[in-house]
Scaffold this motif. Structure first.
Motif, PDB file in Angstrom:
ATOM      1  N   ARG A   1     -44.510-109.220 121.317  1.00 43.69           N
ATOM      2  CA  ARG A   1     -45.503-109.923 120.498  1.00 43.69           C
ATOM      3  C   ARG A   1     -45.372-110.589 119.601  1.00 43.69           C
ATOM      4  O   ARG A   1     -44.592-110.443 119.246  1.00 43.69           O
ATOM      5  CB  ARG A   1     -46.379-108.571 119.660  1.00 43.69           C
ATOM      6  N   THR A   2     -46.616-111.913 119.225  1.00 42.87           N
ATOM      7  CA  THR A   2     -45.407-112.742 118.389  1.00 42.87           C
ATOM      8  C   THR A   2     -47.086-112.619 117.419  1.00 42.87           C
ATOM      9  O   THR A   2     -47.962-112.755 117.579  1.00 42.87           O
ATOM     10  CB  THR A   2     -45.793-114.552 118.809  1.00 42.87           C
ATOM     11  N   LYS A   3     -46.799-112.929 116.013  1.00 44.19           N
ATOM     12  CA  LYS A   3     -47.611-112.557 115.231  1.00 44.19           C
ATOM     13  C   LYS A   3     -47.405-113.774 114.052  1.00 44.19           C
ATOM     14  O   LYS A   3     -46.358-114.524 113.726  1.00 44.19           O
ATOM     15  CB  LYS A   3     -47.645-111.532 114.228  1.00 44.19           C
ATOM     16  N   ARG A   4     -48.794-114.051 113.625  1.00 51.81           N
ATOM     17  CA  ARG A   4     -48.731-116.051 112.798  1.00 51.81           C
ATOM     18  C   ARG A   4     -49.714-115.393 112.269  1.00 51.81           C
ATOM     19  O   ARG A   4     -50.412-114.547 111.524  1.00 51.81           O
ATOM     20  CB  ARG A   4     -49.612-116.578 113.511  1.00 51.81           C
ATOM     21  N   PHE A   5     -49.417-115.741 110.681  1.00 53.67           N
ATOM     22  CA  PHE A   5     -49.819-115.538 109.693  1.00 53.67           C
ATOM     23  C   PHE A   5     -49.689-116.842 108.016  1.00 53.67           C
ATOM     24  O   PHE A   5     -48.428-117.007 108.047  1.00 53.67           O
ATOM     25  CB  PHE A   5     -49.481-113.797 108.475  1.00 53.67           C
ATOM     26  N   GLY A   6     -50.462-116.346 107.386  1.00 52.91           N
ATOM     27  CA  GLY A   6     -50.374-117.580 106.408  1.00 52.91           C
ATOM     28  C   GLY A   6     -49.571-116.986 105.422  1.00 52.91           C
ATOM     29  O   GLY A   6     -50.138-115.343 104.631  1.00 52.91           O
ATOM     30  N   ILE A   7     -48.732-118.175 104.926  1.00 49.25           N
ATOM     31  CA  ILE A   7     -47.716-117.468 103.854  1.00 49.25           C
ATOM     32  C   ILE A   7     -47.841-118.796 102.160  1.00 49.25           C
ATOM     33  O   ILE A   7     -48.251-119.608 102.499  1.00 49.25           O
ATOM     34  CB  ILE A   7     -46.242-117.557 103.288  1.00 49.25           C
ATOM     35  N   LYS A   8     -48.309-117.320 101.132  1.00 48.79           N
ATOM     36  CA  LYS A   8     -48.255-118.632 100.220  1.00 48.79           C
ATOM     37  C   LYS A   8     -47.011-117.826  98.586  1.00 48.79           C
ATOM     38  O   LYS A   8     -46.705-117.345  99.176  1.00 48.79           O
ATOM     39  CB  LYS A   8     -49.959-117.558  99.306  1.00 48.79           C
TER      40      LYS A   8
ATOM     41  N   GLN B   1     -45.763-106.768  97.273  1.00 49.75           N
ATOM     42  CA  GLN B   1     -47.302-107.031  98.496  1.00 49.75           C
ATOM     43  C   GLN B   1     -46.332-105.996 100.121  1.00 49.75           C
ATOM     44  O   GLN B   1     -47.953-105.386 100.757  1.00 49.75           O
ATOM     45  CB  GLN B   1     -46.832-108.437  99.478  1.00 49.75           C
TER      46      GLN B   1
ATOM     47  N   LEU C   1     -48.391-103.182 101.628  1.00 46.45           N
ATOM     48  CA  LEU C   1     -48.296-103.384 103.039  1.00 46.45           C
ATOM     49  C   LEU C   1     -47.874-101.512 104.172  1.00 46.45           C
ATOM     50  O   LEU C   1     -48.814-101.849 105.098  1.00 46.45           O
ATOM     51  CB  LEU C   1     -48.631-104.229 103.625  1.00 46.45           C
TER      52      LEU C   1
ATOM     53  N   HIS D   1     -44.847-101.110 104.592  1.00 48.17           N
ATOM     54  CA  HIS D   1     -43.776-101.874 105.475  1.00 48.17           C
ATOM     55  C   HIS D   1     -42.501-102.158 104.567  1.00 48.17           C
ATOM     56  O   HIS D   1     -41.971-101.599 103.731  1.00 48.17           O
ATOM     57  CB  HIS D   1     -43.932-103.604 105.895  1.00 48.17           C
TER      58      HIS D   1
ATOM     59  N   TYR E   1     -40.508-107.346 104.647  1.00 44.45           N
ATOM     60  CA  TYR E   1     -41.810-108.746 104.117  1.00 44.45           C
ATOM     61  C   TYR E   1     -41.449-110.106 104.272  1.00 44.45           C
ATOM     62  O   TYR E   1     -40.408-110.886 102.975  1.00 44.45           O
ATOM     63  CB  TYR E   1     -41.889-108.599 102.468  1.00 44.45           C
TER      64      TYR E   1
END
Length: 176
Positions: A121-128, A138, A142, A144, A147
């Motif tokens: 699985r590949t996960k993409r997400f925006g990072i600020k 954060q 979440l 987790h 992070y």
């Protein structure tokens, strides 16, 4: 193999030293003779811990084992490292570059590669941009144990992770 054995809250007796060298010496069939093996023995209450780090060109082979008996920990760590080497042999021994760090017999021998690394699985997400403390918050929100974030202070992608004892770690990239 050359052993560098240190102790934390424990005197490294001749018996312990010879047990480490004898047990981990079994691994010398995998490595070149000049390979350095860093071993740290430590004691915290009833926890007898051994940490073994073997740097080999471009990779680090590492295991940490804890038990109530240091000799048991030594046995466990040898088994884990041998299993790691056999499992990932084709990944860590690049025939052109890293092979010199290992014994020829290990490089030539074929081990069962059924436990191949497969990314499913590949996960993409925006990072600020944020600071490491905000990234820890954060991560906790979440639920987790690590992070990935863009560090606003260093302007690099970093990772914060949860350590034993409810502490946090920060991983910063260092390009070779």
């Amino acid at each position: 193999m050359r052993f560098i054995i240190t102790g934390r809250n424990i005197d490294v007796t001749e018996g312990l030293k010879s047990a480490v060298e004898e047990k981990l010496g079994k691994l010398d069939r995998f490595f070149a003779p000049e390979t350095e093996v860093n071993v740290t023995l430590s004691v915290e209450k009833e926890r007898q811990k051994i940490e073994v780090t073997i740097p080999v060109k471009g990779n680090i082979i590492r295991s940490e084992q804890v038990s109530s008996d240091m000799y048991v920990s030594i046995d466990l760590v040898e088994e884990v490292i041998e299993r790691q080497l056999k499992k990932y042999k084709n990944k860590i021994v690049d025939k052109h570059q890293n092979a010199a760090a290992f014994a020829q017999e290990f490089v030539d021998k074929d081990y069962n590669d059924e436990d191949e690394v497969k990314i499913i699985r590949t996960k993409r997400f925006g990072i600020k941009p944020m600071d490491p403390e905000e990234a820890c918050v954060q991560m906790e929100l979440l639920g987790h144990n690590f992070y990935v974030f863009f560090n606003s202070e260093t302007e690099e992608v970093n990772v914060v992770y949860k350590r034993k004892g409810n502490t946090y770690g920060l991983i910063e990239p260092e390009l070779d």
